[in-house]
Write a protein that holds these residues in place. Structure first.
Motif, PDB file in Angstrom:
ATOM      1  N   LEU A 244     -49.504   6.536 -38.899  1.00  0.00           N
ATOM      2  CA  LEU A 244     -50.378   6.107 -37.802  1.00  0.00           C
ATOM      3  C   LEU A 244     -51.811   6.125 -38.303  1.00  0.00           C
ATOM      4  O   LEU A 244     -52.288   7.108 -38.841  1.00  0.00           O
ATOM      5  N   GLN A 245     -52.490   5.007 -38.135  1.00  0.00           N
ATOM      6  CA  GLN A 245     -53.876   4.872 -38.563  1.00  0.00           C
ATOM      7  C   GLN A 245     -54.734   4.570 -37.340  1.00  0.00           C
ATOM      8  O   GLN A 245     -54.235   4.152 -36.316  1.00  0.00           O
ATOM      9  N   THR A 246     -56.014   4.780 -37.475  1.00  0.00           N
ATOM     10  CA  THR A 246     -56.950   4.432 -36.408  1.00  0.00           C
ATOM     11  C   THR A 246     -57.727   3.200 -36.846  1.00  0.00           C
ATOM     12  O   THR A 246     -58.227   3.144 -37.971  1.00  0.00           O
ATOM     13  N   CYS A 247     -57.831   2.238 -35.945  1.00  0.00           N
ATOM     14  CA  CYS A 247     -58.533   0.990 -36.242  1.00  0.00           C
ATOM     15  C   CYS A 247     -60.010   1.284 -36.488  1.00  0.00           C
ATOM     16  O   CYS A 247     -60.631   2.071 -35.777  1.00  0.00           O
ATOM     17  N   ASP A 248     -60.566   0.626 -37.525  1.00  0.00           N
ATOM     18  CA  ASP A 248     -61.973   0.835 -37.855  1.00  0.00           C
ATOM     19  C   ASP A 248     -62.903   0.274 -36.783  1.00  0.00           C
ATOM     20  O   ASP A 248     -64.019   0.756 -36.613  1.00  0.00           O
TER      21      ASP A 248
ATOM     22  N   ASP B 213     -60.945   1.961 -32.562  1.00  0.00           N
ATOM     23  CA  ASP B 213     -60.320   3.286 -32.492  1.00  0.00           C
ATOM     24  C   ASP B 213     -58.931   3.273 -31.874  1.00  0.00           C
ATOM     25  O   ASP B 213     -58.468   4.279 -31.353  1.00  0.00           O
ATOM     26  N   ARG B 214     -58.256   2.142 -31.878  1.00  0.00           N
ATOM     27  CA  ARG B 214     -56.866   2.072 -31.436  1.00  0.00           C
ATOM     28  C   ARG B 214     -55.973   2.593 -32.540  1.00  0.00           C
ATOM     29  O   ARG B 214     -56.230   2.365 -33.715  1.00  0.00           O
ATOM     30  N   ALA B 215     -54.897   3.265 -32.156  1.00  0.00           N
ATOM     31  CA  ALA B 215     -53.923   3.736 -33.146  1.00  0.00           C
ATOM     32  C   ALA B 215     -52.936   2.611 -33.433  1.00  0.00           C
ATOM     33  O   ALA B 215     -52.495   1.913 -32.531  1.00  0.00           O
TER      34      ALA B 215
ATOM     35  N   ARG C  71     -57.805  -2.427 -39.958  1.00  0.00           N
ATOM     36  CA  ARG C  71     -57.981  -2.813 -38.560  1.00  0.00           C
ATOM     37  C   ARG C  71     -56.644  -3.097 -37.911  1.00  0.00           C
ATOM     38  O   ARG C  71     -55.699  -3.504 -38.578  1.00  0.00           O
ATOM     39  N   CYS C  72     -56.588  -2.925 -36.592  1.00  0.00           N
ATOM     40  CA  CYS C  72     -55.368  -3.217 -35.846  1.00  0.00           C
ATOM     41  C   CYS C  72     -55.163  -4.734 -35.778  1.00  0.00           C
ATOM     42  O   CYS C  72     -56.038  -5.519 -36.154  1.00  0.00           O
TER      43      CYS C  72
END
Length: 114
Positions: free
Chosen positions: A86-90, A93-95, A103-104
């Protein structure tokens, strides 16, 4: 002057400059001979070769069923954590789930359109 004294025997003369050098030592008690056909079998995994070697080393009459082997070789009690990815969008901030940072999906598509 004194004579040179060696504290280790001279290395054996071999035809090859690198690779395996065997030192064969005779054993008389408590050993099993494992053939190269098993130890170097091209279709068996290292686990299978190790298990077969263990089974061959057991005394005659030792139970070797699935339950007996499972009792002897218990899996480790602690399993290593699995990566979550799980990453956070640059940008927002969406996972999101991805093995790479960035980025998402929504932010990538909006940057591509703009």
């Amino acid at each position: 002057m004194t004579d040179k004294q060696r504290n280790a025997p001279a290395r054996p003369k071999t035809r090859h400059s690198s690779g395996v050098t065997h030192v064969n030592e005779p054993h008389h008690d408590n050993f099993v001979v494992i053939g190269n056909h098993l130890a170097q079998h091209p279709e068996l995994s290292l686990t299978a070769i190790g298990l077969a070697t263990h089974i061959q080393s057991l005394p005659e009459g030792t139970p070797i069923g699935i339950k007996a082997l499972a009792a002897k070789f218990r899996p480790p009690s602690v399993t290593p954590p699995r990566p979550d990815h799980l990453q956070t969008c640059d940008s927002c901030d969406r996972a999101f789930r991805s093995p790479q940072l960035g980025r998402c999906r929504d932010c990538r598509s909006s940057v591509a359109v703009a």
